[in-house]
Motif scaffolding. Sequence first.
Motif, PDB file in Angstrom:
ATOM      1  N   SER A   1      12.379  18.974   8.159  1.00 59.61           N
ATOM      2  CA  SER A   1      11.881  20.618   9.090  1.00 59.61           C
ATOM      3  C   SER A   1       9.975  20.625   9.310  1.00 59.61           C
ATOM      4  O   SER A   1       9.846  20.410  10.076  1.00 59.61           O
ATOM      5  N   VAL A   2       9.768  20.615   7.521  1.00 61.42           N
ATOM      6  CA  VAL A   2       8.443  20.534   8.296  1.00 61.42           C
ATOM      7  C   VAL A   2       7.701  19.174   8.700  1.00 61.42           C
ATOM      8  O   VAL A   2       6.904  19.383   9.385  1.00 61.42           O
ATOM      9  N   VAL A   3       8.155  18.099   8.692  1.00 60.36           N
ATOM     10  CA  VAL A   3       7.635  16.661   9.352  1.00 60.36           C
ATOM     11  C   VAL A   3       7.857  17.357  10.978  1.00 60.36           C
ATOM     12  O   VAL A   3       7.186  16.855  11.942  1.00 60.36           O
ATOM     13  N   LEU A   4       8.463  17.235  11.267  1.00 60.48           N
ATOM     14  CA  LEU A   4       9.570  17.345  12.663  1.00 60.48           C
ATOM     15  C   LEU A   4       8.869  18.395  13.150  1.00 60.48           C
ATOM     16  O   LEU A   4       7.978  18.524  13.963  1.00 60.48           O
ATOM     17  N   LEU A   5       8.408  19.708  12.629  1.00 55.19           N
ATOM     18  CA  LEU A   5       7.392  20.965  13.462  1.00 55.19           C
ATOM     19  C   LEU A   5       6.266  19.792  13.247  1.00 55.19           C
ATOM     20  O   LEU A   5       5.205  20.767  14.527  1.00 55.19           O
ATOM     21  N   MET A   6       5.497  19.551  12.587  1.00 58.05           N
ATOM     22  CA  MET A   6       4.120  18.594  11.917  1.00 58.05           C
ATOM     23  C   MET A   6       4.346  18.332  13.394  1.00 58.05           C
ATOM     24  O   MET A   6       2.902  18.052  14.460  1.00 58.05           O
ATOM     25  N   GLN A   7       5.059  17.282  13.295  1.00 60.11           N
ATOM     26  CA  GLN A   7       4.819  15.922  15.297  1.00 60.11           C
ATOM     27  C   GLN A   7       4.944  16.684  16.278  1.00 60.11           C
ATOM     28  O   GLN A   7       4.334  16.529  17.047  1.00 60.11           O
ATOM     29  N   ALA A   8       5.602  18.320  16.412  1.00 56.13           N
ATOM     30  CA  ALA A   8       6.044  18.289  17.708  1.00 56.13           C
ATOM     31  C   ALA A   8       4.929  19.032  17.801  1.00 56.13           C
ATOM     32  O   ALA A   8       4.147  19.339  18.892  1.00 56.13           O
ATOM     33  N   VAL A   9       4.236  20.259  16.969  1.00 56.08           N
ATOM     34  CA  VAL A   9       3.404  21.204  17.767  1.00 56.08           C
ATOM     35  C   VAL A   9       1.924  20.637  16.781  1.00 56.08           C
ATOM     36  O   VAL A   9       0.501  20.544  18.243  1.00 56.08           O
ATOM     37  N   LEU A  10       1.759  19.470  16.770  1.00 53.02           N
ATOM     38  CA  LEU A  10       0.077  18.521  16.894  1.00 53.02           C
ATOM     39  C   LEU A  10       0.265  17.649  17.685  1.00 53.02           C
ATOM     40  O   LEU A  10      -0.374  16.766  18.236  1.00 53.02           O
ATOM     41  N   PHE A  11       1.307  16.544  17.291  1.00 49.67           N
ATOM     42  CA  PHE A  11       0.913  15.104  17.856  1.00 49.67           C
ATOM     43  C   PHE A  11       1.882  14.875  19.274  1.00 49.67           C
ATOM     44  O   PHE A  11       2.514  14.259  19.653  1.00 49.67           O
ATOM     45  N   ALA A  12       2.310  16.396  19.653  1.00 47.59           N
ATOM     46  CA  ALA A  12       3.593  15.909  21.308  1.00 47.59           C
ATOM     47  C   ALA A  12       4.722  15.058  21.046  1.00 47.59           C
ATOM     48  O   ALA A  12       4.918  14.555  21.676  1.00 47.59           O
ATOM     49  N   ASP A  13       5.281  14.913  19.590  1.00 47.07           N
ATOM     50  CA  ASP A  13       6.491  13.927  18.883  1.00 47.07           C
ATOM     51  C   ASP A  13       8.222  14.756  18.715  1.00 47.07           C
ATOM     52  O   ASP A  13       8.108  14.989  18.196  1.00 47.07           O
TER      53      ASP A  13
ATOM     54  N   GLY B   1      10.105  16.705  21.578  1.00 47.98           N
ATOM     55  CA  GLY B   1      10.238  18.087  22.574  1.00 47.98           C
ATOM     56  C   GLY B   1      10.062  19.257  21.673  1.00 47.98           C
ATOM     57  O   GLY B   1      11.552  19.711  20.591  1.00 47.98           O
ATOM     58  N   LEU B   2       9.311  20.332  22.764  1.00 54.82           N
ATOM     59  CA  LEU B   2       9.590  21.912  21.962  1.00 54.82           C
ATOM     60  C   LEU B   2      10.348  22.656  21.506  1.00 54.82           C
ATOM     61  O   LEU B   2      11.711  22.840  20.856  1.00 54.82           O
ATOM     62  N   THR B   3      11.354  22.470  22.966  1.00 51.57           N
ATOM     63  CA  THR B   3      12.512  22.885  23.273  1.00 51.57           C
ATOM     64  C   THR B   3      13.480  22.179  22.820  1.00 51.57           C
ATOM     65  O   THR B   3      14.496  22.756  22.183  1.00 51.57           O
ATOM     66  N   ALA B   4      13.175  21.134  22.151  1.00 53.70           N
ATOM     67  CA  ALA B   4      14.175  20.231  22.126  1.00 53.70           C
ATOM     68  C   ALA B   4      14.162  19.875  19.450  1.00 53.70           C
ATOM     69  O   ALA B   4      15.034  19.367  18.969  1.00 53.70           O
TER      70      ALA B   4
ATOM     71  N   GLU C   1       7.768  16.223  30.201  1.00 51.84           N
ATOM     72  CA  GLU C   1       6.084  15.852  29.779  1.00 51.84           C
ATOM     73  C   GLU C   1       6.695  17.023  28.578  1.00 51.84           C
ATOM     74  O   GLU C   1       6.483  18.252  29.277  1.00 51.84           O
ATOM     75  N   HIS C   2       6.406  16.456  27.338  1.00 51.47           N
ATOM     76  CA  HIS C   2       6.121  17.911  26.212  1.00 51.47           C
ATOM     77  C   HIS C   2       4.300  18.191  26.666  1.00 51.47           C
ATOM     78  O   HIS C   2       3.633  18.605  27.951  1.00 51.47           O
TER      79      HIS C   2
END
Length: 354
Positions: A88-100, A102-105, A290-291
């Motif tokens: 979960s930490v990895v996915l959060l970092m990827q979503a908020v820093l690397f646009a990988d 979606g945020l709503t996803a 788009e992210h």
Amino acid sequence: MHAPDGFINAPVSAAAGLVAAGAIAVSLRGARRELDERTAPLAGLVAAFIFAVQMLNFPVAAGTSGHLLGGALAAILVGPYTGVLCVSVVLLMQAVLFADGGLTALGVNITTMAITTTIVAYALFRGLVKVLPRTRRSATAASFVAALVSVPASAIVFTLLYAIGGTTEVSLGKVVTAMVGVHVLIGIGEAVITALTVGAVIAVRPDLVHGARGLRQQLKLRVNGELVDAPDTPAAEPEPVAARSPRKVWITGLVTSLVLAGFVSFYASANPDGLEKVATDHGMDEKAEEHAIADSPLADYGVEDVDDARLSGGLAGVIGVGVTVVAGTGVFWAVRRRRTDEPADAASPTGTSV
């Protein structure tokens, strides 16, 4: 397998977010029992290692690639509750820093990539080690099978969510077949990476592998020509914690993660991953959005204004590993301290001080 915004509608995304939040809350409590002064920093390292290896897309079929999901690896190394938090930490970092992803996803991605993989892999791993000979080879083999199964299981859960809340009309039968088929192939890569990593750690520090704790080959004695179990002998005094510092493992793991993310990632496959390929082939991406931070300085795993692709990607990988290990270690130390700060009467079954 990071789902972008727009693949799944708002109600189902919100429901998945609630499931993810509930699982994280449960995992925070469960991780208190799994973490100690040695494993708390290692859990942060596991998160950073998963981040690094996820940058290494490997080809699995014509025009398709895959990458590590990491749930099996995290669960076996640091425990299922802590494993959910690691991914979960990895996915959060990827979503908020690397646009990988979606945020709503984010709830969808945590549900499929963190919760599903961890639960499926750890349950299967524990079942296998109970019936297999209690050896290090058996633990490594069990980790291979658990990781292999966890990936198509994640694909099935995503397909179920898409069947409920997908934003485009597609043939779900074809989607299921395509998703499971390609993710079985990806699962083979996941299994190899997981087994090699678990086997390497078990070889040098089996005490640091949560799923392998207590592994001991029963001593056999030959009596009248037959092999029989030897009587149990008193366990040896445990080696002091200071003498069994995980520092070398931590340093080796961090250096490996930095090399993988900062250098080896440049040679990763550029083909779309399994979900992207299936979405493109079957029209699932028609309403992809788009992210929200697509113009961030680290979007798409590159550093803004750095023109050299190798340098840009390498710097982004190093930054990602650094941020993830700091964030993860901070979370796990906080969880660990929360356990040690609990009053004695809260831990006492009778509710009285002990």
